[in-house]
Design an enzyme around this catalytic site. Structure first.
Site, PDB file in Angstrom:
ATOM      1  CG  HIS A  54      -6.280   8.009 -11.342  1.00 19.73           C
ATOM      2  ND1 HIS A  54      -5.326   8.940 -11.007  1.00 19.73           N
ATOM      3  CD2 HIS A  54      -7.030   8.574 -12.318  1.00 19.73           C
ATOM      4  CE1 HIS A  54      -5.474  10.011 -11.750  1.00 19.73           C
ATOM      5  NE2 HIS A  54      -6.519   9.821 -12.550  1.00 19.73           N
ATOM      6  CD  GLU A  56      -2.179   4.595  -8.043  1.00 26.98           C
ATOM      7  OE1 GLU A  56      -0.973   4.858  -8.205  1.00 26.98           O
ATOM      8  OE2 GLU A  56      -3.065   4.939  -8.857  1.00 26.98           O
ATOM      9  CB  CYS A  84      -1.777  11.330  -9.273  1.00 27.03           C
ATOM     10  SG  CYS A  84      -3.476  10.836  -8.866  1.00 27.03           S
ATOM     11  CB  CYS A  87      -3.730   7.801  -6.388  1.00 28.85           C
ATOM     12  SG  CYS A  87      -4.693   7.520  -7.889  1.00 28.85           S
TER      13      CYS A  87
END
Length: 157
Positions: A54, A56, A84, A87
């Site tokens: 992801h 991040e 999310c 993250c």
């Protein structure tokens, strides 16, 4: 010019560019230290076949390498969407001083990225979760924890 908005525009630009290249969903992130971008990340789940790639997480990894540290306490994180749960966990471990986000998790849900299931799973007892979890070899594993407690040259975090 508003520097915060410029940093967020860069995160948004990454989200669009890398999504259009087929790397993954429309998510981008930049990490800033002392007014300078030190790392960029984007969703690369499809490009890397890695469900943890992801924006991040990718940016945090790159920032830590660039700054030679495991904590980003002097940094700010700009992400194109509210993080999310995975993250968010990575962000808390990295400890930036502030997080800015553009789209909300409700916005993400509207385009097919729904984290509600994970939040619901975290609230359930372990034995009621969708993915079964079973604890094994607890006593053997405690040896590693005992060694950590007694380690004189450890670096806490």
């Amino acid at each position: 010019m508003n520097q915060k908005e410029d940093f967020m525009r860069e995160a948004i630009r990454l989200s669009v560019e890398k999504m259009e290249e087929g790397c993954g969903g429309p998510f981008g992130c930049v990490i800033v230290c002392n007014g300078e971008i030190v790392a960029r990340g984007y969703n690369n789940v499809l490009g890397s076949s890695d469900p943890t790639a992801h924006a991040e997480v990718e940016a945090i990894r790159k920032a830590c390498i660039a700054l030679g540290t495991h904590q980003l306490t002097d940094c700010e994180l700009y992400t194109s969407c509210e993080p999310c749960p995975m993250c968010l966990g990575a962000i808390y471990w990295a400890r930036p001083k502030k997080v800015y986000y553009a789209n909300s998790r409700e916005d993400a849900e509207r385009i097919g990225f729904d984290d509600r299931f994970i939040y619901q799973e975290l609230d359930k007892p372990k034995n009621e979760r969708a993915i079964p979890m079973e604890q094994l070899l607890t006593e053997e594993a405690k040896e590693a924890f005992d060694r950590w407690v007694n380690k004189v040259d450890k670096t806490g975090y």
